[in-house]
Enzyme design. Structure first.
Site: not given
Length: 270
Positions: A66, A68, A126, A209
């Site tokens: 999911r 962002d 990622y 992040r």
């Protein structure tokens, strides 16, 4: 023949089949992956396209991650049920003919009826991209601009602190089960381009992040690996919850199947 016209003329309801596909999207103009009322999301756009090929019947699209708002993907994996008559190759062409320019699917194929990519994934990877140089308009949508020099060797050492099984409460949104297993954190430089690749079994909301925000502080000489380790152990929001901007983050890979090599942790697709 236009793919969409072919579908409109021939699509008929039949026995529902399960399909999976990889999805690439530029997340700049999306409010994240997950469908939310009144906002443009990747899941919503995909479900809209499938409904057009199913006489308006709307079915859920399940995603492996999911992402962002503002986060991109080149290797998101989705699964959905489709009851029309199109086979996988024709269905992929039809969907790409309908989807907007900032979303595309590939590698569409049949899947087991119970397949859900979020539950079946063995790990997700990622990449955070940083342009460590003068202004570059061609990179502004996909990379964070950082003017100050970055010590990538120090960032790499600090990144290793995150590897292993930890409570990541300090680097993620609140979660009843904040323990995650980070397989690897790799910091690399190629000229002005700096990339941070993070592979884990799963992630807390905003986790990558927030990790990157700490590594950037290390790169600027404002933290060291010991300070990162202390922040991780403390479990309170590190750097007051600061997170790197979404534009540099991309979901690159979701792996399924069984492990084929203990040495490198690679998995065989199924």
């Amino acid at each position: 023949m236009d793919a969409r016209q072919g579908v409109d003329d021939s699509a008929r309801e039949g026995a529902p089949g399960r399909f999976r596909a990889r999805v690439e999207y530029d997340g700049t103009d999306f409010f994240g992956f997950q469908a939310q009322p009144g906002t443009r999301t990747v899941q919503g756009v995909l479900e809209d396209a499938l409904a057009r090929l199913s006489h308006g019947v709307r079915r859920a699209v399940d995603g492996a991650g999911r992402t962002d708002a503002g986060v991109h993907a080149t290797g998101q994996v989705i699964a959905f049920t489709y009851a029309g008559r199109l086979a996988a190759p024709e269905l992929m062409v039809a969907l790409n003919g309908i989807l907007p320019r900032d979303v595309a699917i590939r590698d569409l194929r049949t899947a087991p009826k119970t397949f859900n990519p979020r539950h079946a994934a063995r790990y997700r990877e990622y990449r955070y991209t940083i342009w460590n140089g003068p202004r570059s308009p061609g990179r502004e949508r996909m990379a964070l601009q950082v003017w100050a020099p970055l010590d990538t060797a120090a960032m790499a050492r600090a990144g290793s602190v995150f590897e292993g099984r930890h409570d990541f409460s300090a680097f993620g949104g609140a979660d009843r089960q904040p323990v995650r297993i980070v397989h690897s954190v790799r910091v690399r430089r190629a000229g002005r381009l700096v990339t941070i690749d993070v592979r884990a079994n799963a992630f807390l909301r905003g986790m990558v992040r927030r990790m990157v925000a700490a590594l950037l502080e290390v790169g600027r000489g404002k933290m060291d690996e010991m300070a990162v380790a202390a922040a991780l152990a403390d479990r309170r929001p590190a750097l007051d919850g600061a997170a790197a901007p979404a534009l540099g983050l991309c979901l690159r890979r979701v792996a399924f199947g069984r492990r084929t090599s203990e040495a490198n942790g690679e998995y065989e697709e199924r």
